[in-house]
Design a protein around this motif. Structure first.
Motif, PDB file in Angstrom:
ATOM      1  N   GLN A 152      44.114   5.582  51.009  1.00 14.56           N
ATOM      2  CA  GLN A 152      45.188   6.701  51.280  1.00 14.56           C
ATOM      3  C   GLN A 152      45.038   7.525  52.445  1.00 14.56           C
ATOM      4  O   GLN A 152      45.774   7.568  53.349  1.00 14.56           O
ATOM      5  N   GLU A 153      43.639   8.101  52.576  1.00 10.88           N
ATOM      6  CA  GLU A 153      43.161   9.102  53.608  1.00 10.88           C
ATOM      7  C   GLU A 153      43.185   8.163  55.028  1.00 10.88           C
ATOM      8  O   GLU A 153      43.633   8.635  55.974  1.00 10.88           O
ATOM      9  N   GLY A 162      41.423  14.503  52.199  1.00 13.60           N
ATOM     10  CA  GLY A 162      40.610  13.318  52.030  1.00 13.60           C
ATOM     11  C   GLY A 162      39.472  13.596  50.638  1.00 13.60           C
ATOM     12  O   GLY A 162      39.276  14.760  50.445  1.00 13.60           O
ATOM     13  N   ASN A 163      38.924  12.551  50.275  1.00 14.52           N
ATOM     14  CA  ASN A 163      38.014  12.981  49.151  1.00 14.52           C
ATOM     15  C   ASN A 163      36.624  13.612  49.735  1.00 14.52           C
ATOM     16  O   ASN A 163      35.769  14.070  48.849  1.00 14.52           O
ATOM     17  N   VAL A 185      46.281   8.969  44.649  1.00 13.31           N
ATOM     18  CA  VAL A 185      45.865  10.299  44.341  1.00 13.31           C
ATOM     19  C   VAL A 185      44.698  10.305  43.170  1.00 13.31           C
ATOM     20  O   VAL A 185      44.981   9.897  41.928  1.00 13.31           O
ATOM     21  N   THR A 186      43.578  10.943  43.452  1.00  9.92           N
ATOM     22  CA  THR A 186      42.207  10.985  42.518  1.00  9.92           C
ATOM     23  C   THR A 186      42.136  12.284  41.920  1.00  9.92           C
ATOM     24  O   THR A 186      41.517  12.173  40.924  1.00  9.92           O
ATOM     25  N   GLU A 187      42.750  13.329  42.566  1.00 14.21           N
ATOM     26  CA  GLU A 187      42.633  14.645  41.684  1.00 14.21           C
ATOM     27  C   GLU A 187      43.727  15.737  42.299  1.00 14.21           C
ATOM     28  O   GLU A 187      44.303  15.664  43.691  1.00 14.21           O
ATOM     29  N   THR A 188      44.337  16.525  41.329  1.00 15.81           N
ATOM     30  CA  THR A 188      45.221  17.553  41.513  1.00 15.81           C
ATOM     31  C   THR A 188      44.714  18.887  41.359  1.00 15.81           C
ATOM     32  O   THR A 188      44.136  19.050  40.395  1.00 15.81           O
ATOM     33  N   GLY A 189      44.848  19.734  42.371  1.00 12.80           N
ATOM     34  CA  GLY A 189      44.498  20.978  41.937  1.00 12.80           C
ATOM     35  C   GLY A 189      45.744  22.196  41.993  1.00 12.80           C
ATOM     36  O   GLY A 189      46.474  22.030  43.047  1.00 12.80           O
ATOM     37  N   ARG A 190      45.944  23.186  41.333  1.00 13.66           N
ATOM     38  CA  ARG A 190      46.943  23.928  41.238  1.00 13.66           C
ATOM     39  C   ARG A 190      48.239  22.820  41.355  1.00 13.66           C
ATOM     40  O   ARG A 190      49.028  23.082  42.292  1.00 13.66           O
TER      41      ARG A 190
END
Length: 398
Positions: free
Chosen positions: A15-16, A48-49, A31-36
């Protein structure tokens, strides 16, 4: 590395790369991670990762497209002024490319104008809006206000928010004048290429009229003089009318919809044009004409999209091949074919190959006179193949 304060998501390497190549969509399964966690319709940063900033956009976990990017400038503030600028740039572009024709054209073309999921068409003093992105829906008052300031003599905005894509974004379906104020009738007369049309902005296809074929209709007009013309899937009669005003010897226009034919007849009468209108299925009628050994000098094919998904591509390609082979079989050597596809799932190279196959099916050769897309007011975003949906080929059978 990530230093911004907005809610954010981190995406896969795949995706990046897609986003770095310029595509403005982020898919939920990448999507590998969601913050807030962002609110649906709210702003969301994308990284990106390894923490590289990819852009900011509208978040919506109801949709497979979980983020629709607005841009990748880390200095942008996505406030009212940001969207007002986007509207101003869109209008200025139309004034540049359409010049005196801005009273009848597309004003905002979604991602190609940096406003996701927004279509705004202008018909005289009325604007017709369609929104398929929740983030844009939540900011429409700012956008509509900016449009009113940038454009002169706009009496009202008619909203055609009936697209089922809205349901996937968690939005309701509805249609009507914005703020409930009926400012004028929903049947509006426009002038395109010097021809008069009645546009039904409440009930017509899409926003009421296919503005994207404006310049392609002129290509048909230029070639029509002295020819017998068959316009298939005529809809509101626009290609047929351009052929007639271009000096065609005889014009027959067909469509399966009686409603469309009623509008087409009325449009022909508005312009005092003599056109024969026939109701029927295009495949059946072309097959019948072939059996009757009927011939035309010039045939126009502008069918609805056959390919409405990637899964439907193979069947759609065969459908396009069959209908184009039938049309070619009704042309004499030296006859002309104008043929179209309005599906982005049928890319131009595959469409061109399909035409070669259709010619082979009827044992003829073709030469391409012209290959076009949509009118200038429907710009293509180079990094987004979905915006290059319309293909128009003008061919000669040899």
């Amino acid at each position: 590395m990530r230093e911004r304060n907005n809610p954010f998501v981190i995406v896969s390497k795949k995706q990046e790369q897609r986003n770095r190549d310029g595509h403005p969509w982020v898919y939920a399964d990448e999507v590998t991670e969601t913050g807030r966690k962002p609110e649906n319709g709210g702003l969301c940063d994308v990284f990106g990762n390894k923490g590289g900033y990819l852009g900011t956009g509208f978040y919506n976990d109801n949709s497979k497209i979980i983020v629709r990017l607005l841009g990748n400038n880390p200095n942008d503030r996505h406030d009212d002024a940001f969207f007002e600028r986007r509207v101003r740039y869109a209008v200025e572009y139309r004034k540049d490319v359409m010049q005196d024709d801005i009273a009848c054209c597309r004003i905002v073309h979604g991602e190609a104008d940096g406003i996701p999921g927004l279509t705004i068409d202008r018909y005289g003093n009325a604007l017709v809006s369609e929104i398929t992105c929740l983030g844009t829906e939540l900011r429409k008052e700012v956008i509509y206000g900016a449009l009113a300031r940038e454009l002169e003599n706009i009496d009202g905005i008619y909203e055609r928010n009936e697209n089922p894509l809205r349901l996937k974004e968690g939005m309701e379906l509805y249609a009507g004048w914005h703020n409930g104020a009926k400012t004028q009738d929903t049947i509006i007369e426009i002038v395109e290429n010097g021809l008069r049309y009645e546009v039904d902005i409440a009930n017509g296809q899409k926003t009421g009229f296919f503005l994207d074929q404006k310049l392609n209709r002129l290509s048909v007009r230029r070639l029509a003089k002295g020819k017998t013309v068959l316009d298939c899937c005529t809809h509101t009669g626009s290609f047929a009318m351009n052929a007639a005003v271009g000096g065609a010897l005889n014009v027959v226009a067909m469509d399966i919809s009686e409603t469309a034919l009623t509008t087409a007849r009325r449009n022909a009468q508005l312009n005092n044009l003599d056109i024969e209108f026939v109701k029927g299925d295009v495949f059946e009628m072309l097959s019948t004409l072939k059996k009757e050994h009927a011939y035309y000098d010039f045939i126009i094919l502008d069918p609805p999209a056959f390919a409405k998904s990637r899964k439907a591509f193979a069947n759609a390609r065969q459908g396009y091949r069959n209908i184009n082979a039938l049309a070619l079989s009704l042309l004499p050597r030296g006859g002309y074919l104008a043929t179209c596809s309005c599906s982005h799932f049928m890319p131009a190279p595959q469409f061109r190959q399909m035409l070669r196959d259709a010619a082979k099916d009827v044992n003829c050769s073709i030469r391409i006179i012209e290959q076009r897309g949509a009118s200038y007011d429907h710009p293509v975003l180079a990094s987004v193949e979905e915006t290059e949906y319309l293909k128009f080929f003008l061919l000669q059978k040899i």
